[in-house]
Design a protein around this motif. Structure first.
Motif, PDB file in Angstrom:
ATOM      1  N   LYS A   1      43.446  11.604  -4.722  1.00  8.60           N
ATOM      2  CA  LYS A   1      44.124  12.034  -5.916  1.00  8.60           C
ATOM      3  C   LYS A   1      43.082  12.299  -6.913  1.00  8.60           C
TER       4      LYS A   1
ATOM      5  N   GLU B   1      57.580  21.413  -2.415  1.00  6.62           N
ATOM      6  CA  GLU B   1      57.363  20.156  -3.012  1.00  6.62           C
ATOM      7  C   GLU B   1      56.198  19.467  -2.297  1.00  6.62           C
TER       8      GLU B   1
ATOM      9  N   CYS C   1      55.225  15.578  -2.056  1.00  6.01           N
ATOM     10  CA  CYS C   1      54.915  14.140  -2.773  1.00  6.01           C
ATOM     11  C   CYS C   1      54.983  13.085  -1.608  1.00  6.01           C
TER      12      CYS C   1
ATOM     13  N   CYS D   1      61.638  11.140  -2.986  1.00 10.63           N
ATOM     14  CA  CYS D   1      60.148  11.267  -3.374  1.00 10.63           C
ATOM     15  C   CYS D   1      59.914   9.840  -4.246  1.00 10.63           C
TER      16      CYS D   1
ATOM     17  N   PRO E   1      58.846   7.927  -7.287  1.00  9.18           N
ATOM     18  CA  PRO E   1      58.759   8.438  -8.577  1.00  9.18           C
ATOM     19  C   PRO E   1      57.286   8.543  -9.080  1.00  9.18           C
ATOM     20  N   ASP E   2      56.947   9.565  -9.680  1.00 12.03           N
ATOM     21  CA  ASP E   2      55.729   9.983 -10.297  1.00 12.03           C
ATOM     22  C   ASP E   2      54.747  10.275  -9.209  1.00 12.03           C
ATOM     23  N   GLU E   3      55.255  10.636  -8.024  1.00 16.17           N
ATOM     24  CA  GLU E   3      54.230  10.571  -6.940  1.00 16.17           C
ATOM     25  C   GLU E   3      54.375  12.187  -6.144  1.00 16.17           C
ATOM     26  N   THR E   4      54.796  12.972  -7.210  1.00 13.15           N
ATOM     27  CA  THR E   4      54.840  14.599  -6.726  1.00 13.15           C
ATOM     28  C   THR E   4      53.319  14.756  -7.108  1.00 13.15           C
TER      29      THR E   4
ATOM     30  N   THR F   1      62.659  23.135  -9.859  1.00 14.51           N
ATOM     31  CA  THR F   1      63.154  21.840  -9.223  1.00 14.51           C
ATOM     32  C   THR F   1      63.918  22.362  -8.076  1.00 14.51           C
TER      33      THR F   1
END
Lengths: 151, 174
Positions: free
Chosen positions: B82, B121, B123, B132, B134-137, B146
């Motif tokens: 990342k 998307e 993720c 997915c 959370p907050d890992e997209t 969306t």
């Protein structure tokens, strides 16, 4: 007497209208059938190109789907003279225009594999994303197989 | 005598009106059924579903300018390392940025050219909740969207990474 004539006149007028209406509906329905057949034939030709053994990537007799071998493509393109197109591939591709385009990496490259256009005829365009395999460098490029099929 | 003729003509008119009503009813029924009839979607369904799956398969196999790495390798690196730095350096871009830019370029040349709306998307996937994390997209394309609002053809691929399973999901809207 006049009344009977009037009734008959209106009756035949109605039959006339009904007939015109029916003929129009039949015409629309026939156009729809023709368009559906064109769609199905175009899908058929697209599938034939996608699974053409002359182009498909393979390794040790194992075929990879959705992949065109660039060496095979160049070789086939050089051999596909208009006479061979007509004699050997017309039954397979009929009236169509088959182009393969490499979109990434740049520069864009384009191979027109088969060209048998029917002028002034309705056509259907089908693009299919594919991988282009370079067996020398062992790398894959991203491309699109474009088939325009003429009725 | 006059009354008898008048009655007869009234009956004839009634018959005529009856025929008109019947024809109108027939016409209404026909129009109703024609309107309910769906146009043939054989080609649309075939091309859209093939587009989605072929596009994703070909995309992930493609070698990029960045150290000749495939998009799968770039996405793996993106998920594992990342921001701020990735193991693969793509001329000053991180693997995430480079993968995002490359996919966006390919979509611009294909789906946007063919006037298809889409949603992609990437993720990290929770295999238990099938959602997915959370907050890992890692990113979506077009950014900050969306998903499709109407009908769609979907395709997905899973890539194993040391951070978990990476899911790449592509919807083609139509």
């Amino acid at each position: 007497m006049a009344e009977t004539i009037a009734v008959l006149f209106i009756f035949f007028l109605m039959i006339g209208f009904g007939f015109i209406f029916y003929a129009r509906i039949q015409r629309t329905s026939m156009q729809e059938t023709t368009s559906n057949n064109l769609d199905l034939e175009s899908i058929e030709v697209t599938q034939r190109v996608s699974f053409l053994p002359e182009l498909q990537c393979s390794s040790k007799n194992v075929i990879s789907d959705n992949c065109i071998d660039l060496l095979k493509l160049n070789s086939l393109k050089n051999r596909l003279t208009p006479e061979i197109q007509q004699q050997m591939y017309f039954d397979v591709f009929k009236y169509s225009n088959i182009t393969i385009i490499q979109l990434y990496p740049l520069p864009e490259k384009r191979w027109t594999l088969y060209e048998n256009i029917k002028v002034d005829s309705p056509s259907v365009f089908t693009p299919v994303p594919i991988s282009l395999y370079n067996a020398t460098a062992k790398t894959y490029a991203f491309g699109v197989l474009e088939v325009r099929f003429y009725s | 005598m006059t009354t008898r003729f008048s009655k007869r003509s009234q009956m004839e008119l009634l018959g005529l009106a009856f025929v008109v009503v019947l024809i109108t009813l027939g016409l209404l029924f026909y129009i109703k059924f024609q309107a309910a009839k769906q146009p043939s979607t054989a080609k649309k369904t075939f091309t859209e579903s093939q587009k989605a799956s072929n596009l994703l398969n070909s995309l992930l196999k493609t070698n990029t300018y960045c150290e000749d790495a495939t998009l799968t390798q770039l996405l793996q690196d993106c998920a594992e390392h990342k921001v701020p730095s990735s193991q693969i350096d793509c001329d000053g871009y991180t693997s995430c940025e480079f993968a995002n830019r490359t996919i966006a370029y390919i979509f611009q040349q294909t789906l946007e050219e063919w006037k298809n709306d889409y949603f992609l998307e990437v993720c990290l996937w929770n295999t238990i909740t099938q959602q997915c994390l959370p907050d890992e997209t890692l990113f979506t394309l077009p950014p900050l969207t969306t998903g499709c609002s109407g009908q769609r053809e979907s395709s997905s691929q899973f890539i194993p990474t040391s951070s978990g399973v990476l899911k790449i999901w592509l919807d083609i809207c139509y």
